[in-house]
Each structure stands twice: as structure tokens, then as C-alpha cells.
Design an enzyme around this catalytic site. Structure first.
Site, PDB file in Angstrom:
ATOM      1  N   ASN A  52       0.837  -1.203   0.000  1.00  0.00           N
ATOM      2  CA  ASN A  52       0.000   0.000   0.000  1.00  0.00           C
ATOM      3  C   ASN A  52       0.869   1.250   0.000  1.00  0.00           C
ATOM      4  O   ASN A  52       1.750   1.348  -0.872  1.00  0.00           O
ATOM      5  CB  ASN A  52      -1.122  -0.041   1.059  1.00  0.00           C
ATOM      6  CG  ASN A  52      -0.732  -0.320   2.472  1.00  0.00           C
ATOM      7  OD1 ASN A  52      -0.371  -1.443   2.821  1.00  0.00           O
ATOM      8  ND2 ASN A  52      -0.816   0.683   3.314  1.00  0.00           N
ATOM      9  N   ASP A  53       0.664   2.180   0.890  1.00  0.00           N
ATOM     10  CA  ASP A  53       1.246   3.527   0.772  1.00  0.00           C
ATOM     11  C   ASP A  53       2.725   3.597   0.367  1.00  0.00           C
ATOM     12  O   ASP A  53       3.559   2.911   0.956  1.00  0.00           O
ATOM     13  CB  ASP A  53       1.192   4.267   2.110  1.00  0.00           C
ATOM     14  CG  ASP A  53      -0.140   4.204   2.784  1.00  0.00           C
ATOM     15  OD1 ASP A  53      -1.005   3.447   2.338  1.00  0.00           O
ATOM     16  OD2 ASP A  53      -0.305   4.930   3.778  1.00  0.00           O
TER      17      ASP A  53
END
Ligand SMILES: *[C@@H]1O[C@H](CO)[C@@H](O)[C@H](O)[C@H]1NC(C)=O
Ligand SMILES: *[C@@H]1O[C@H](CO)[C@@H](O)[C@H](O)[C@H]1NC(C)=O
Ligand SMILES: *[C@@H]1O[C@H](CO)[C@@H](O)[C@H](O)[C@H]1NC(C)=O
Ligand SMILES: *[C@@H]1O[C@H](CO)[C@@H](O)[C@H](O)[C@H]1NC(C)=O
Ligand SMILES: *[C@@H]1O[C@H](CO)[C@@H](O)[C@H](O)[C@H]1NC(C)=O
Ligand SMILES: *[C@H]1O[C@@H](CO)[C@H](O)[C@@H](O)[C@@H]1NC(C)=O
Length: 585
Positions: A69-70
Site C-alpha cells: 500500500n502507501d
């Protein structure tokens, strides 16, 4: 520790974001206190045995397998671009998150290093979430990240290179005086995360940390002389009611004129500031352009920026937890954002992977001062191979022109469309403020006057599957001459059911007096990433064709409006594969 490491001066920081909200406790290895990333205990530590190739991307950033993710802590340091990111080393769903680490010379070819930060200390034993990097004076990088501590509180920690002479900065040390920022009074310890890159101003380093009080989104401001002792400002730098938790704040200066980027600490006359937040409640981001008043610790958005849920977005599609950094090599600011999957969790487990990073984009202020412009970093052009060029091709109503001779499933397309008149354009209904709803009602198959026209990507042999990216131009009201809608519509992208197939859309604030509008689209198997009107409006769609795969995919330009559209110029290229996260020795 050696505090001289942190002696303040001007420089750039990197930041890391924290995206998620979970903490541990629900029985499994990771449970959730409040998790926007749903927790799937049964899949969390299920290693991928095989990695399915069908929808893997050719030139987007992704590791060989498992969940990401991020983007975290992007920076340029000693000749290398670094990208860290939230990663599950054990499976294709969210969980067991570490800071994975990759390096690149050109932002396109990447090599993988061992994870830089993993849970190991009381101040991060329950999670190492997002954050940022700052390069301190004397060329000393520091990472700030959110740790989930033994009490499941969100605290802000720092990490420094274990060996600053190591050109890759493989190992990072988390000093024992962590955490350096605890949730203060009035701060909810379950909603306090994602420190930004620090900026230096008047003897102090300053950072933002995202949070919320009830439904008010907050950008908490902290300052420090030595980067170790931080004090919370009397009030947040900015906050907005009814926006919910602010994740991954990003705050940076932009030049009022010109496309060059600025070091995060630059202030002054020729500069505006941008504040971006990621809204946990809606899972999309918005930003404002405004003025930073350092003496009052205040940021005030311009009255041309909507400051709330309907504000401007970097991207109107799958794009979240984004973060920028200043690249001193080419004097530009670069944006990274995470594009999550749109298929079912079970499919991710079968695929053995989930999540990619969107192509890094250069980002700068539009000359109208009201919004940002974005464009893929120029290094991406190195991957362009075989080219097809067209010019002055007329597209009558219901005509498609096929773009043949390139790898349509892995391509880069740049096109300029023109039209001779907007006289017949449909009237815009000014009660229609939601672009996505409008696009779902008036898709590519609903004939109009000026438009719909654009590109048909990832098209199967007999048009059973296709993802159109297109414009529809309306006559405006009063002050606005016209209203331009841009759509990236996934509804017909796949014959498979159980997928998230939204009609992503945004309006484009563009001057059409020259009778032209451009569209750039990056097609990469399961991604269609588009840049309307030179990067004024961007939309990323994730799609999963069952037929339009590899050499079975086709590409068209189309027009379904009564007004004839001309392809002024069109260039399409086959894109080759870069080195993507091979392990570096
Ligand atoms: C630090 O890195 C340099 C360059 O890679 C290497 O020569 C040196 O041995 C490293 N020092 C330690 C203590 O690992
Ligand atoms: C603190 O934040 C958590 C997670 O967002 C939320 O569940 C809780 O209600 C918040 N507490 C207060 C007092 O607002
Ligand atoms: C917006 O702000 C500008 C100055 O920054 C001012 O000239 C203008 O009148 C304002 N517009 C509105 C609608 O308030
Ligand atoms: C498009 O329409 C024009 C005029 O209506 C016509 O002359 C032309 O042949 C048409 N083009 C094609 C490719 O059918
Ligand atoms: C254009 O409109 C026709 C008629 O509605 C439809 O069959 C066709 O699929 C449309 N083209 C696209 C790209 O949607
Ligand atoms: C990406 O996936 C879709 C489909 O599951 C969700 O609707 C989005 O909320 C999600 N986006 C983020 C940022 O998590």
C-alpha cells in the site's frame, strides 16, 4: 544518540505516510482497533505459491509478490532515488506491515533491498506505518514514521541510516529515545499518524501529523529545534469539519509560475503552498492551493479551492495515500500514489499480489494558479519502443479508428483532439456537481454532440470488453463558457463479475478557445492511467479483462457525438519492461 546529527539548517525531508488504521488485538497476528484495511486473518500469512501473470503490470512499480500500500519516505540521496512502501512480506492482503525498500537511478528501473523498518521495539512492536523522509543538512537522511506501540497507541518515531557510507542505506537504526512525538492532550491516540517531510523555518523544523477530533479532520503541527524534541503548536496548521480522519497529509511549496519544484523549506513571495489530505472515510484525497502564514502557524486555502469532500483531487480514480518529494537533480517535485486493486480479496490471494504504485508524476502549479498539473516523469519515455503516428484523421459519429502495430496492452498514448464548433454542445445542468454520477449516466455509449470522444483501451477482439477514456463537452452557464467532463469508465472493462467497476470521472478546467483538448494514457495490463488536458485532470482505473489480454488487446480512438472530431496528432508506443524490483545483490 548523537544529537549533532540533527542540527537544523535548510534542506529537504522526506516523508512517510501512514495509511492504515489498524492495530493489533483481535486474536490473529494482527487484529484491528479500527481498520480501513479489512483484516483477513486467514490470508494474512498465506505466502503466495505462484504469482499469476495475467494482470501484472509491465512497467508500474510492484514487488515480485504480495500486498503493498502507501508509498513511504521517497527521497533522492547520494545518486539514488529511494522508495519505501507499506508491504506485507507474508501474503497478498494487508497485514504484517514493514517498510519495504527499493532504489533506482531513474525512477523507472528498480532494485529491491531488504525491508528498512520492521516492528521490533516497544514503540513500534504493533506496527510500522507510513511516514516520510527528510534529508538534513550535511546530507543526513532521517525517516519519521508512525509506530503502533505496546499499548496500541500511534506514536511518531525516527530512524536513521545504520551506515551512512552504505550507498544503498540498507540498514536503518531506530534509536532508543523514540518515540519522539507522543499523542498530546486532546489528541486521540488511535487517530494520530503519518508524519510529513519536515520543513525548516525560523530556527525550527516543522512537521504535520494527521488526525481527527470527532468528525473534524486535523493537520497537527509540531516543531523542533533539534529534530528530537518536538512541541505541539497551540492549534493545528489547518482543520476542516466533517471530513473525518486525515491520513497522509502532505504540505509543500509550489512556484507561482513555472514548472520547477521547490525544496520543502522554501517560503516567500513567488510561492504558494499546497495541502493534501487522504480522507479515510471516503478513501480518496483532496488538496487545496493556499497561503502559508508561518508566523501564525496557519495555512489558509485560496477562495478558488474548495476545502472539503468536493475539493480537487490529484486523481479521480484508484489513487490514495500519496506523497511528494523534491528531486534536487532535476529541480522538480514528484508525486507517488498507491493504486489499490479493484478485484475480490480471494482473487488477490489467487494472484499472489495486490497493489501497485502509480507512475511517478512531476507536479507543479497551473498558470491559472487554481490547481496543479501532473505529468509522468520524463524518464518513462525511455521505455517507449515501436511508434504509431497519425495526424489529421477525422472521426465522424460512431466511428472508431484502430491504432494498430503496437502492444496495446502495454502502451503509452498521446493524442490531441480538435473540434470545429461548440455551438451544438449539450447544455450543462448545473445541478450536476458529481462528475462520477454524470459519467455513469452518460457513458461512452450515450450519444452526445461534442463527445463522447476519446480512447478505447484494453478492447477485446469483438468489443466484448473495453475501457473507454473520454471527454464530453457541455455548454456552460454564466461565467463558465463550457464544462468538460472526463471519464475513465470501467463498467465494460471485464466480463468477470464481482469486480469494482466504477465510472471514475472529473471535470476539466480548460480553455477550449483553440478548439483542442489533449489526452495522455498509460495502458499497462490492469491499469489505465490517464492525463487530461496536459495533466489538469488525471484518472487511474484498475481493470481485469478476461479476453483483452496481452496480444489479444486492441486500442481505438472513438467518437460517439454528432460533431466531427479530428485527431490532430496521435502517437502511440509499445512500452518495454524495466527492471522491476530484482533483488540487489
Ligand atoms: C559501511 O558501508 C561501507 C560502504 O559500503 C562499507 O565499506 C563499510 O564496511 C560499512 N561499515 C560497516 C560498519 O558495516
Ligand atoms: C479515537 O479514535 C478511534 C479510532 O478512530 C475512535 O474509534 C474513537 O472513537 C476515538 N475516540 C474519541 C474520544 O474520539
Ligand atoms: C478571492 O480572493 C481574492 C484575493 O485573494 C479577492 O480578490 C476576491 O475578491 C475573492 N473572491 C471572492 C469570491 O471572495
Ligand atoms: C465523415 O463525414 C463527412 C461529411 O459528413 C464525409 O464526407 C466523410 O466521408 C465521412 N468520413 C467517413 C470516414 O465516413
Ligand atoms: C457508441 O454508441 C453506440 C450506440 O449507442 C454503441 O453501440 C457503441 O458501443 C458506442 N461506443 C462506445 C465506445 O461506447
Ligand atoms: C480500493 O478498492 C476499492 C474496491 O475494493 C475500494 O472501494 C476502495 O475504497 C479502495 N481504495 C482504497 C484507498 O483503499
Amino acid at each position: 544518540m548523537d544529537v549533532s546529527w540533527f542540527l537544523p539548517k535548510l534542506s529537504a525531508l522526506v516523508c512517510y505516510l501512514l495509511l492504515v488504521i489498524a492495530a493489533l488485538n483481535s486474536g490473529g497476528e494482527n487484529g484491528a482497533v479500527e481498520a480501513r484495511h479489512r483484516i483477513y486473518p486467514e490470508y494474512q500469512t498465506l505466502h503466495a505459491v505462484t504469482v499469476k501473470q495475467a494482470h501484472r503490470t509491465g512497467y508500474h512499480f510492484q514487488p515480485p509478490k504480495h500486498w503493498i500500500n502507501d508509498p513511504n519516505g521517497p527521497m533522492h540521496y547520494n545518486g539514488w532515488y529511494h522508495l519505501f512502501y507499506q508491504y506485507n512480506p507474508k501474503g497478498a492482503v494487508w497485514g504484517n506491515i514493514v517498510w519495504a525498500h527499493s532504489v533506482s537511478k531513474d525512477l523507472i528501473n528498480w532494485q529491491a533491498l531488504p525491508p528498512a523498518i520492521s516492528p521490533s521495539k516497544p514503540f513500534d512492536i504493533n506496527g510500522c506505518w507510513s511516514g516520510s523522509a527528510t534529508v538534513l543538512p550535511g546530507n543526513r537522511p532521517v525517516i519519521l514514521y508512525t509506530g503502533i506501540d505496546t499499548k496500541n497507541r500511534q506514536v511518531q518515531n525516527y530512524a536513521i541510516p545504520a551506515n551512512a557510507s552504505d550507498p544503498y542505506l540498507r540498514e536503518w537504526t531506530k534509536p532508543d529515545d523514540n518515540p519522539i512525538v507522543n499523542p498530546g492532550s486532546g489528541v486521540n491516540a488511535s487517530a494520530f499518524r503519518d508524519p510529513t517531510t519536515a520543513w525548516f523555518e525560523d530556527g525550527h523544523w516543522k512537521i504535520l501529523v494527521g488526525g481527527r477530533v470527532k468528525r473534524r479532520g486535523m493537520a497537527y503541527l509540531y516543531s523542533s529545534r533539534d529534530f528530537v524534541h518536538w512541541t505541539q503548536a497551540k492549534h493545528p496548521l489547518h482543520s476542516v469539519r466533517n471530513t473525518g480522519m486525515w491520513e497522509c497529509p502532505d504540505f509543500f511549496p509550489v512556484l507561482k509560475s513555472g514548472a520547477n519544484g521547490l525544496d520543502t523549506s522554501v517560503l516567500g513571495q513567488g510561492v504558494k503552498h499546497v495541502l493534501k489530505v487522504s480522507l479515510d472515510l471516503t478513501r480518496y484525497e483532496y488538496y487545496t492551493v493556499g497561503t502559508y502564514h508561518p508566523n501564525e502557524d496557519k495555512y489558509v486555502p485560496d477562495n478558488t479551492s474548495v476545502d472539503g469532500w468536493s475539493g480537487l483531487r490529484y486523481d479521480y480514480g484508484n489513487f490514495y495515500a500519496s506523497k511528494t518529494f523534491f528531486d534536487p537533480v532535476k529541480n522538480r517535485r514528484i508525486l507517488w500514489g498507491w493504486a489499490n486493486e479493484s478485484d475480490a480479496v480471494e482473487s488477490d490471494v489467487q494472484k499472489g499480489w495486490a497493489g501497485i504504485q502509480a507512475i511517478p508524476r512531476k507536479i507543479w502549479l497551473d498558470s491559472n494558479g487554481k490547481q496543479l498539473l501532473q505529468w509522468p516523469v520524463e524518464e518513462l519515455e525511455k521505455l517507449r519502443g515501436r511508434n504509431v503516428h497519425m495526424s489529421s484523421v477525422k472521426l465522424n459519429k460512431s466511428e472508431n479508428v484502430e491504432i494498430k502495430g503496437i502492444t496495446a496492452a502495454q502502451a503509452d498514448v498521446d493524442v490531441v483532439f480538435s473540434f470545429s464548433s461548440l455551438d451544438g454542445a449539450e447544455q450543462f445542468d448545473s445541478s450536476r456537481v458529481n462528475a462520477q454520477d454524470l459519467c455513469s449516466e452518460r457513458g461512452s455509449g450515450v450519444p452526445g454532440n461534442v463527445g463522447p470522444f476519446g480512447l478505447l483501451t484494453l478492447v477485446s477482439e469483438h468489443l466484448e470488453e473495453f475501457t473507454p477514456v473520454f471527454f464530453r463537452i457541455f455548454k456552460g452557464n454564466d461565467q463558465e463558457k463550457h464544462k468538460v467532463l472526463m471519464c475513465s469508465d470501467a463498467r465494460s472493462s471485464s466480463l468477470k463479475s464481482g469486480l469494482y467497476k466504477p465510472s471514475f470521472a472529473g471535470f476539466v478546467d480548460v480553455d477550449l478557445s483553440d478548439g483542442k483538448i489533449s489526452l495522455g494514457t498509460l495502458i499497462d495490463h490492469s491499469v489505465v492511467e490517464s492525463f487530461g488536458a496536459g495533466g489538469k485532470t488525471c484518472i487511474t482505473s484498475r481493470v481485469y479483462p478476461t479476453l483483452a489480454l496481452f496480444d489479444k488487446a486492441r486500442l481505438f480512438a472513438f467518437n460517439n457525438g454528432t460533431e466531427t472530431i479530428t485527431i490532430e496528432t496521435l502517437d502511440a508506443w509499445s512500452m518495454s519492461r524495466p527492471v522491476m524490483n530484482q533483488a540487489l545483490i
